[in-house]
Design a protein around this motif. Structure first.
Motif, PDB file in Angstrom:
ATOM      1  N   ASP A  84       0.825  -1.216   0.000  1.00  0.00           N
ATOM      2  CA  ASP A  84       0.000   0.000   0.000  1.00  0.00           C
ATOM      3  C   ASP A  84       0.859   1.267   0.000  1.00  0.00           C
ATOM      4  OD1 ASP A  84       1.007  -0.050   2.566  1.00  0.00           O
ATOM      5  OD2 ASP A  84      -0.951   0.051   3.561  1.00  0.00           O
ATOM      6  N   GLY A  85       2.185   1.090  -0.141  1.00  0.00           N
ATOM      7  CA  GLY A  85       3.089   2.228  -0.179  1.00  0.00           C
ATOM      8  C   GLY A  85       3.483   2.741   1.197  1.00  0.00           C
ATOM      9  N   ASP A  86       3.007   2.082   2.245  1.00  0.00           N
ATOM     10  CA  ASP A  86       3.309   2.513   3.609  1.00  0.00           C
ATOM     11  C   ASP A  86       3.630   1.305   4.476  1.00  0.00           C
ATOM     12  OD1 ASP A  86       3.579   4.004   5.945  1.00  0.00           O
ATOM     13  OD2 ASP A  86       1.437   3.892   6.390  1.00  0.00           O
ATOM     14  N   PHE A  87       4.891   0.926   4.496  1.00  0.00           N
ATOM     15  CA  PHE A  87       5.364  -0.174   5.339  1.00  0.00           C
ATOM     16  C   PHE A  87       5.615   0.444   6.711  1.00  0.00           C
ATOM     17  CE2 PHE A  87       8.971  -3.445   6.048  1.00  0.00           C
ATOM     18  CZ  PHE A  87       8.080  -4.393   6.525  1.00  0.00           C
ATOM     19  N   ASP A  88       4.545   0.529   7.513  1.00  0.00           N
ATOM     20  CA  ASP A  88       4.606   1.308   8.750  1.00  0.00           C
ATOM     21  C   ASP A  88       5.373   0.594   9.869  1.00  0.00           C
ATOM     22  OD1 ASP A  88       2.817  -0.363  10.266  1.00  0.00           O
ATOM     23  OD2 ASP A  88       1.111   0.671   9.376  1.00  0.00           O
ATOM     24  N   LYS A  89       5.566   1.328  10.955  1.00  0.00           N
ATOM     25  CA  LYS A  89       6.388   0.829  12.079  1.00  0.00           C
ATOM     26  C   LYS A  89       5.840  -0.465  12.683  1.00  0.00           C
ATOM     27  CE  LYS A  89       9.402   4.266  12.493  1.00  0.00           C
ATOM     28  NZ  LYS A  89      10.536   4.078  11.627  1.00  0.00           N
ATOM     29  N   GLU A 143       4.058  -2.786  11.143  1.00  0.00           N
ATOM     30  CA  GLU A 143       4.310  -3.863  10.177  1.00  0.00           C
ATOM     31  C   GLU A 143       5.789  -4.247  10.201  1.00  0.00           C
ATOM     32  OE1 GLU A 143       0.808  -2.767   6.949  1.00  0.00           O
ATOM     33  OE2 GLU A 143       2.763  -1.802   6.763  1.00  0.00           O
ATOM     34  N   GLN A 144       6.664  -3.242  10.246  1.00  0.00           N
ATOM     35  CA  GLN A 144       8.100  -3.530  10.319  1.00  0.00           C
ATOM     36  C   GLN A 144       8.427  -4.322  11.586  1.00  0.00           C
ATOM     37  OE1 GLN A 144      10.557  -0.010   9.727  1.00  0.00           O
ATOM     38  NE2 GLN A 144       9.099   0.776   8.221  1.00  0.00           N
ATOM     39  N   ALA A 145       7.772  -3.963  12.684  1.00  0.00           N
ATOM     40  CA  ALA A 145       8.047  -4.635  13.963  1.00  0.00           C
ATOM     41  C   ALA A 145       7.673  -6.111  13.920  1.00  0.00           C
ATOM     42  CB  ALA A 145       7.299  -3.937  15.093  1.00  0.00           C
ATOM     43  N   VAL A 146       6.523  -6.462  13.316  1.00  0.00           N
ATOM     44  CA  VAL A 146       6.147  -7.885  13.274  1.00  0.00           C
ATOM     45  C   VAL A 146       7.033  -8.657  12.302  1.00  0.00           C
ATOM     46  CG1 VAL A 146       3.772  -7.596  14.109  1.00  0.00           C
ATOM     47  CG2 VAL A 146       4.215  -7.599  11.640  1.00  0.00           C
ATOM     48  N   VAL A 147       7.469  -8.013  11.215  1.00  0.00           N
ATOM     49  CA  VAL A 147       8.382  -8.680  10.288  1.00  0.00           C
ATOM     50  C   VAL A 147       9.745  -8.874  10.974  1.00  0.00           C
ATOM     51  CG1 VAL A 147       9.563  -8.562   8.056  1.00  0.00           C
ATOM     52  CG2 VAL A 147       7.168  -7.868   8.225  1.00  0.00           C
ATOM     53  N   ARG A 148      10.179  -7.889  11.739  1.00  0.00           N
ATOM     54  CA  ARG A 148      11.428  -8.009  12.504  1.00  0.00           C
ATOM     55  C   ARG A 148      11.312  -9.168  13.505  1.00  0.00           C
ATOM     56  NH1 ARG A 148      11.370  -3.344  14.827  1.00  0.00           N
ATOM     57  NH2 ARG A 148      11.934  -2.254  12.938  1.00  0.00           N
ATOM     58  N   GLU A 149      10.179  -9.266  14.171  1.00  0.00           N
ATOM     59  CA  GLU A 149       9.954 -10.354  15.119  1.00  0.00           C
ATOM     60  C   GLU A 149       9.993 -11.709  14.409  1.00  0.00           C
ATOM     61  OE1 GLU A 149       6.890 -11.271  18.783  1.00  0.00           O
ATOM     62  OE2 GLU A 149       6.727  -9.368  17.727  1.00  0.00           O
ATOM     63  N   ALA A 150       9.434 -11.759  13.210  1.00  0.00           N
ATOM     64  CA  ALA A 150       9.483 -12.996  12.418  1.00  0.00           C
ATOM     65  C   ALA A 150      10.926 -13.338  12.045  1.00  0.00           C
ATOM     66  CB  ALA A 150       8.614 -12.855  11.170  1.00  0.00           C
ATOM     67  N   CYS A 151      11.748 -12.324  11.782  1.00  0.00           N
ATOM     68  CA  CYS A 151      13.176 -12.560  11.508  1.00  0.00           C
ATOM     69  C   CYS A 151      13.812 -13.301  12.686  1.00  0.00           C
ATOM     70  CB  CYS A 151      13.917 -11.248  11.281  1.00  0.00           C
ATOM     71  SG  CYS A 151      13.656 -10.476   9.680  1.00  0.00           S
ATOM     72  N   TYR A 152      13.541 -12.815  13.894  1.00  0.00           N
ATOM     73  CA  TYR A 152      14.101 -13.464  15.082  1.00  0.00           C
ATOM     74  C   TYR A 152      13.578 -14.896  15.214  1.00  0.00           C
ATOM     75  CZ  TYR A 152      15.695  -8.806  16.430  1.00  0.00           C
ATOM     76  OH  TYR A 152      16.300  -7.581  16.448  1.00  0.00           O
ATOM     77  N   THR A 153      12.308 -15.098  14.909  1.00  0.00           N
ATOM     78  CA  THR A 153      11.705 -16.432  14.964  1.00  0.00           C
ATOM     79  C   THR A 153      12.413 -17.384  13.998  1.00  0.00           C
ATOM     80  OG1 THR A 153       9.559 -15.531  15.609  1.00  0.00           O
ATOM     81  CG2 THR A 153       9.551 -17.712  14.589  1.00  0.00           C
ATOM     82  N   LEU A 154      12.837 -16.839  12.857  1.00  0.00           N
ATOM     83  CA  LEU A 154      13.482 -17.648  11.812  1.00  0.00           C
ATOM     84  C   LEU A 154      15.013 -17.619  11.895  1.00  0.00           C
ATOM     85  CD1 LEU A 154      11.115 -16.615   8.900  1.00  0.00           C
ATOM     86  CD2 LEU A 154      11.235 -18.872   9.974  1.00  0.00           C
ATOM     87  N   ASP A 155      15.549 -17.023  12.955  1.00  0.00           N
ATOM     88  CA  ASP A 155      17.004 -16.905  13.138  1.00  0.00           C
ATOM     89  C   ASP A 155      17.677 -16.171  11.979  1.00  0.00           C
ATOM     90  OD1 ASP A 155      16.885 -18.185  15.589  1.00  0.00           O
ATOM     91  OD2 ASP A 155      17.325 -20.160  14.748  1.00  0.00           O
ATOM     92  N   LEU A 156      17.019 -15.130  11.481  1.00  0.00           N
ATOM     93  CA  LEU A 156      17.576 -14.295  10.419  1.00  0.00           C
ATOM     94  C   LEU A 156      17.859 -12.903  10.988  1.00  0.00           C
ATOM     95  CD1 LEU A 156      15.171 -15.239   7.501  1.00  0.00           C
ATOM     96  CD2 LEU A 156      17.533 -15.980   7.793  1.00  0.00           C
ATOM     97  N   PRO A 157      18.980 -12.299  10.610  1.00  0.00           N
ATOM     98  CA  PRO A 157      19.273 -10.948  11.104  1.00  0.00           C
ATOM     99  C   PRO A 157      18.370  -9.914  10.410  1.00  0.00           C
ATOM    100  CG  PRO A 157      21.006 -11.703   9.623  1.00  0.00           C
ATOM    101  CD  PRO A 157      20.045 -12.839   9.773  1.00  0.00           C
ATOM    102  N   PRO A 158      17.599  -9.132  11.170  1.00  0.00           N
ATOM    103  CA  PRO A 158      16.706  -8.144  10.570  1.00  0.00           C
ATOM    104  C   PRO A 158      17.410  -7.141   9.661  1.00  0.00           C
ATOM    105  CG  PRO A 158      16.192  -8.428  12.883  1.00  0.00           C
ATOM    106  CD  PRO A 158      17.457  -9.191  12.629  1.00  0.00           C
ATOM    107  N   HIS A 159      18.673  -6.806   9.981  1.00  0.00           N
ATOM    108  CA  HIS A 159      19.381  -5.820   9.152  1.00  0.00           C
ATOM    109  C   HIS A 159      19.584  -6.319   7.719  1.00  0.00           C
ATOM    110  CE1 HIS A 159      22.811  -8.240  10.633  1.00  0.00           C
ATOM    111  NE2 HIS A 159      23.331  -7.954   9.454  1.00  0.00           N
ATOM    112  N   GLU A 160      19.533  -7.645   7.523  1.00  0.00           N
ATOM    113  CA  GLU A 160      19.664  -8.202   6.174  1.00  0.00           C
ATOM    114  C   GLU A 160      18.518  -7.702   5.277  1.00  0.00           C
ATOM    115  OE1 GLU A 160      19.278 -12.605   4.165  1.00  0.00           O
ATOM    116  OE2 GLU A 160      20.301 -12.501   6.086  1.00  0.00           O
TER     117      GLU A 160
END
Length: 151
Positions: free
Chosen positions: A124-129, A131-148
């Motif tokens: 929708d053109g707005d990847f808001d805070k 949404e970013q936070a839950v994707v970051r949390e999913a990164c941790y769940t998957l053992d992936l570094p969020p900065h990637e």
């Protein structure tokens, strides 16, 4: 470059990378994790309105990578995850993140799940805070570094 343009470019790049890996993304674990990720992003702010639900369902149905799976099956899994999140967000999130974790064993699938989250979040053109936070949390769940993923 405006933030909106960067988000749009990032989502487009992620989608291009996903399409390139489409033939490797056919497992049930990837399917389940992807639908959990879509629901998590859609409900990131703790609520989901019918228009948002419909928009994400449409994105799922038209995403080239997800066409490896029957659309009805994807929609059902997406709706089940959304129901868990809307019934009790905190409790539902634990269950939905367990679904996301199914992709953990295969790094390519795990990365693809995160990329799908970014594509859905940025659609929708707005990847808001939130949404970013839950994707970051999913990164941790998957053992992936969020900065990637610039998170």
């Amino acid at each position: 470059m405006a933030l909106w343009d960067r988000i749009k470019d990032s989502a487009t790049q992620m989608q291009t990378q996903l399409v390139a890996k489409k033939n490797d993304l056919k497992s049930g674990a990837f399917r389940d994790a992807s639908m959990a990720m879509c629901a998590l992003v859609a409900a990131a702010d703790g609520t989901i309105d019918p228009a948002e639900r419909q928009r994400v369902a449409q994105l799922i149905a038209t995403n080239e990578v997800l066409q490896n799976f029957p659309a009805d099956d994807l929609r059902r899994r997406f709706e089940e995850n959304l129901d868990k999140l809307t019934a009790d967000f905190a409790f539902g999130k634990v269950s939905v993140l367990q679904e996301v974790a199914k992709a953990k064993k295969k790094p390519a699938e795990a990365r693809a799940v995160i990329q799908i989250g970014i594509v859905i979040g940025g659609a929708d053109g707005d990847f808001d805070k939130t949404e970013q936070a839950v994707v970051r949390e999913a990164c941790y769940t998957l053992d992936l570094p969020p900065h990637e993923f610039d998170l």
